[in-house]
Design a protein around this motif. Sequence first.
Motif, mmCIF file in Angstrom:
data_model
loop_
_atom_site.group_PDB
_atom_site.id
_atom_site.type_symbol
_atom_site.label_atom_id
_atom_site.label_comp_id
_atom_site.label_asym_id
_atom_site.label_seq_id
_atom_site.Cartn_x
_atom_site.Cartn_y
_atom_site.Cartn_z
ATOM 1 N N ASP A 244 74.840 49.243 -12.599
ATOM 2 C CA ASP A 244 73.731 48.289 -12.598
ATOM 3 C C ASP A 244 74.145 46.968 -13.237
ATOM 4 O OD1 ASP A 244 71.615 49.594 -11.307
ATOM 5 O OD2 ASP A 244 71.158 50.772 -13.080
ATOM 6 N N LEU A 245 74.873 47.040 -14.336
ATOM 7 C CA LEU A 245 75.304 45.824 -15.025
ATOM 8 C C LEU A 245 76.208 44.986 -14.124
ATOM 9 C CD1 LEU A 245 75.338 44.144 -17.614
ATOM 10 C CD2 LEU A 245 77.292 45.523 -18.383
ATOM 11 N N ALA A 246 77.086 45.644 -13.371
ATOM 12 C CA ALA A 246 77.980 44.918 -12.467
ATOM 13 C C ALA A 246 77.186 44.174 -11.390
ATOM 14 C CB ALA A 246 78.973 45.887 -11.825
ATOM 15 N N TRP A 247 76.198 44.843 -10.810
ATOM 16 C CA TRP A 247 75.352 44.177 -9.809
ATOM 17 C C TRP A 247 74.614 42.996 -10.429
ATOM 18 C CZ3 TRP A 247 75.348 44.443 -4.737
ATOM 19 C CH2 TRP A 247 75.812 45.595 -4.083
ATOM 20 N N VAL B 2 66.265 43.935 -20.015
ATOM 21 C CA VAL B 2 67.031 44.634 -18.975
ATOM 22 C C VAL B 2 68.493 44.782 -19.388
ATOM 23 C CG1 VAL B 2 65.490 44.020 -17.073
ATOM 24 C CG2 VAL B 2 67.335 42.455 -17.703
ATOM 25 N N PHE B 3 69.026 43.802 -20.110
ATOM 26 C CA PHE B 3 70.412 43.920 -20.581
ATOM 27 C C PHE B 3 70.513 44.982 -21.677
ATOM 28 C CE2 PHE B 3 70.805 39.818 -18.511
ATOM 29 C CZ PHE B 3 72.051 39.921 -17.923
ATOM 30 N N TYR B 4 69.552 45.010 -22.561
ATOM 31 C CA TYR B 4 69.526 46.042 -23.592
ATOM 32 C C TYR B 4 69.468 47.427 -22.948
ATOM 33 C CZ TYR B 4 67.550 49.186 -27.085
ATOM 34 O OH TYR B 4 67.313 50.262 -27.904
ATOM 35 N N PHE B 5 68.653 47.560 -21.900
ATOM 36 C CA PHE B 5 68.466 48.847 -21.225
ATOM 37 C C PHE B 5 69.778 49.356 -20.635
ATOM 38 C CE2 PHE B 5 67.573 51.550 -17.598
ATOM 39 C CZ PHE B 5 66.535 52.350 -18.030
ATOM 40 N N VAL B 6 70.484 48.500 -19.865
ATOM 41 C CA VAL B 6 71.682 48.979 -19.177
ATOM 42 C C VAL B 6 72.832 49.238 -20.150
ATOM 43 C CG1 VAL B 6 71.088 47.925 -16.970
ATOM 44 C CG2 VAL B 6 72.429 46.619 -18.625
ATOM 45 N N ILE B 7 72.936 48.443 -21.205
ATOM 46 C CA ILE B 7 74.017 48.647 -22.161
ATOM 47 C C ILE B 7 73.752 49.866 -23.029
ATOM 48 C CG2 ILE B 7 75.168 47.652 -24.174
ATOM 49 C CD1 ILE B 7 74.738 44.895 -22.857
ATOM 50 N N GLN B 8 72.496 50.007 -23.477
ATOM 51 C CA GLN B 8 72.152 51.147 -24.331
ATOM 52 C C GLN B 8 72.309 52.468 -23.582
ATOM 53 O OE1 GLN B 8 69.000 53.109 -24.333
ATOM 54 N NE2 GLN B 8 69.567 54.224 -26.183
ATOM 55 N N ARG B 9 72.041 52.475 -22.270
ATOM 56 C CA ARG B 9 72.133 53.700 -21.470
ATOM 57 C C ARG B 9 73.437 53.799 -20.682
ATOM 58 N NH1 ARG B 9 66.609 56.085 -20.207
ATOM 59 N NH2 ARG B 9 65.224 55.089 -21.708
ATOM 60 N N LYS B 10 74.317 52.819 -20.876
ATOM 61 C CA LYS B 10 75.633 52.816 -20.223
ATOM 62 C C LYS B 10 75.527 52.842 -18.691
ATOM 63 C CE LYS B 10 78.189 55.027 -24.009
ATOM 64 N NZ LYS B 10 77.164 55.132 -25.012
ATOM 65 N N LYS B 11 74.631 52.042 -18.152
ATOM 66 C CA LYS B 11 74.453 51.924 -16.704
ATOM 67 C C LYS B 11 75.359 50.801 -16.192
ATOM 68 C CE LYS B 11 71.174 55.068 -16.497
ATOM 69 N NZ LYS B 11 71.347 56.347 -15.770
ATOM 70 N N TRP B 12 76.665 51.079 -16.127
ATOM 71 C CA TRP B 12 77.636 50.039 -15.840
ATOM 72 C C TRP B 12 77.583 49.561 -14.395
ATOM 73 C CZ3 TRP B 12 77.889 48.878 -20.442
ATOM 74 C CH2 TRP B 12 78.181 49.776 -21.458
#
Length: 444
Positions: A295-298, A283-293
Amino acid sequence: MAPDPVAAETPVQGPTPRYFTWDEVAQRSGCEERWLVIDRKVYNISEFTRRHPGGSRVISHYAGQDATDPFVAFHINKGLVKKYMNSLLIGELSPEQPSFEPTKNKELTDEFRELRATVERMGLMKANHVFFLLYLLHILLLDGAAWLTLWIFGTSFLPFLLCAVLLSAVQVQAGWLQHDFGHLSVFSTSKWNHLLHHFVIGHLKGAPASWWNHLHFQHHAKPNCFRKDPDINMHPFFFALGKILSVELGKQKKKYMPYNHQHKYFFLIGPPALMPLYFQWYVFYFVIQRKKWVDLAWMITFYIRFFLTYVPLLGLKAFLGLFFIVRFLESNWFVWVSQMNHIPMHIDHDRNMDWVSTQLQATCNVHKSAFNDWFSGHLNFQIEHHLFPTMPRHNYHKVAPLVQSLCAKHGIEYQSKPLLSAFADIVRSLKESGQLWLDAYLHQ
């Protein structure tokens, strides 16, 4: 100069609509050009796929096909969505063309659409907000009880284990609740569903909403369809799934794993490993690779809260042990429930069948009971959930008799079974498909 009276009486003609056949639509299903049909209107989605809120893959899975029923099933504000679709409209089906492809059951489709209209008139698509509020409160109470167990009784083995069990229940039940918000089945507007979805999956579970949307809507669009349903991506690298795909794999002389023993190693790499060894880092790879910031903050708020809550009581090493045990228990719970409705069912390539047939051949139910409803988040009514994905879960049991009647009329098997039988069927189906692979592998 006086106007020409003949010209004045002649109405202004708009552009002549472009007409297409199903064969022409079907040819636009590749990577370069993609068309689909909704209510006999033909749309070019080639460029739009990248901007589609549900992800590029879910809409692309219907390229070259009629998408009327999934369009109705997935959207709660169809009028608004259709306004945005006007720029994609390129024509319509020729008048002599049927409303959908010959691979689909017309009578069944027409009757299901009548059933959906009946369901909407009955108010079964409207949520009881008190139900979902109480459900959220029970998750928060379990979360509080887990911390109080350690604070009151100390950190010895039994309180530690009870805390881990309570926290695993929190994680699983929050998973079922985020599923409700993700499907837009709680509020009448997408905005509030999306906001609560971020809160539950992000802050209560530490996972990204965009990741769930990306995977789960594909599963609903084409359940158990190889290369379209990501939930069966374990075929063929880990498991040989389904009778058709297993035999196909054997005939091709492919062997990535000892599939004839897959019903045994399922207990090692299936339920216990999915969450702690795969999802936890992916899930961390997913949000960082797709720049879903966002989602990462939540997600970060979950880890901060969990760390500050339990490290003062346990210390760092015991905290990490608690976290791993919770993910381990959650993984077992989640995998058995999520797979019991699908793995034993028909698995194949996409045959472009009608909506009802597509969902019924890939799903089954588990009998209703207070425990089964809670334990599975009402996903024991998997058939009703797949046919009406935006329906609030507390109404599944109300629509179930209507769905059973429709299935009985058209000779479609409506499977419902006890919970333990559903679990056993996962292992049985893996054993059966593994043997089919072996037979094809050895005798072709």
